[in-house]
Design a protein around this motif. Structure first.
Motif: not given
Length: 363
Positions: A250-276
């Motif tokens: 969701e906005d300001f929250k991303v998952e990678f390496a099987n963990k969730q982290f706070e981030c500063v990005d927003k404006g993407l779709h929920s559960n959208e595949p991304v690159e970090i």
């Protein structure tokens, strides 16, 4: 197009015979008085852009504007543009003065005027007193400055530099980076510099165009491109990067390496595949229990100002760390990082879409 725009490419394509396009529908603007760099791997099209600006070749499609006028078919000698070539293209049988004066003699200026202009150009490049020196008696850095003096003596509006530092050793190359940048500031002339060296581009430029396979991948200031790369190519080509696949929760929250982290990005779709992307210098070594990630050290090299540490997390992702702290090979360490260090890249996003999203979460 703003009043300060000196060069504009409008959907320019360059193709030879039936080969794939060297440039594919490229559009951009160049403003007066700035230092621009065309950056990309060999064969990406950057030198072709330089040749099109100089008038050494014509576009297959699209229009090139110089001072608001289409110059597609205007010959090179009719454009207020001068080129400094990779090999400098100096005349070995002429001394420094006559090399710099060559273009002025073609214009049939009076000798007194030629002398004044040549001496002024040599003063700008710190070669006063070298007028009678033979070219074969000059060092590589001095020859480069002669080539630049020959370019500026004709008072062009744009100077094009085609990898002019590539033949120099590392120390001289670094010195000439500073000299070129300072010279551009003093002259106030638009410089367009071609290189495949990302560190050179970051150090010298007001703006960078990152080019790959005949298209501009991203343009912007060195800070923008380094901190906010638009895709994997740019992130990987500009500096060193850790790039892993993830998912935008969701906005300001991303998952990678099987963990969730706070981030500063927003404006993407929920559960959208991304690159970090996380830069190696943004990772801090901690005790395993204090780290956001737990990794095992695979190798370590000392680079003088920092250690370059390669490690792997439990998901098999490789992490490169630049740190002043030393780690032990095969040991487990923690990696800590701030939310601002995480940069989220959307698959298939264009530069225009990226800029709009960046504007949205910056303001």
């Amino acid at each position: 197009m703003s009043d300060n725009t000196i060069i504009r490419f409008e959907q320019v394509t360059k193709q030879y015979d039936q080969d794939p396009a060297v440039l594919d529908n490229v559009s951009f603007e160049i403003e007066r008085g700035k230092f621009y760099t065309l950056l990309g791997p060999s064969g990406c099209g950057k030198t072709t852009i330089l040749r099109l600006i100089a008038g050494f070749t014509e576009p297959s499609a699209g229009d090139i504007y110089l001072n608001g006028n289409i110059v597609n078919h205007v010959p090179a000698n009719k454009r207020q543009v001068n080129t400094v070539f990779q090999d400098y293209a100096l005349f070995p049988h002429l001394n420094v003065f006559e090399n710099v004066a060559f273009g002025l003699r073609i214009k049939k200026l009076k000798n007194a005027e030629i002398k004044t202009k040549v001496q002024e150009a040599l003063r700008f490049v710190n070669l006063s007193g070298y007028e009678e020196r033979e070219i074969n008696e000059m060092s590589g850095g001095q020859r480069q400055r002669v080539a630049i003096a020959r370019a500026i003596v004709n008072e062009p509006e744009v100077i094009l530099l085609d990898e002019p530092l590539s033949a120099l050793d590392l120390k001289l190359r670094t010195e000439m980076q500073y000299e070129l940048r300072e010279l551009q500031r003093r002259l106030g002339i638009t410089f367009i510099f071609v290189t495949h060296d990302q560190e050179e581009a970051l150090a010298m430029s007001d703006e960078i165009f990152v080019i790959n396979k005949g298209r501009i991948q991203q343009s912007g200031t060195p800070t923008d491109i380094y901190d906010e790369p638009i895709n994997r190519f740019v992130a990987d080509f500009i500096g060193e990067s850790n790039i892993v696949e993830g998912k935008m929760i969701e906005d300001f929250k991303v998952e990678f390496a099987n963990k969730q982290f706070e981030c500063v990005d927003k404006g993407l779709h929920s559960n959208e595949p991304v690159e970090i992307v996380i830069r190696p210098e943004d990772l801090e070594i901690t005790r395993p229990e204090n780290g956001k990630l737990q990794v095992r050290v695979d190798s370590q090299l000392f680079r003088g100002v920092h250690y370059e540490i390669c490690c792997y997390d439990q998901s098999g992702n490789e992490w490169l760390v630049h740190s002043t702290k030393k780690a032990e090979v095969n040991s487990e360490i923690g990696l800590d990082f701030e939310p601002e260090a995480i940069h989220v890249m959307r698959f298939g996003e264009t530069e225009e879409e990226f800029d709009k999203r960046l504007e949205a979460y910056n303001g």
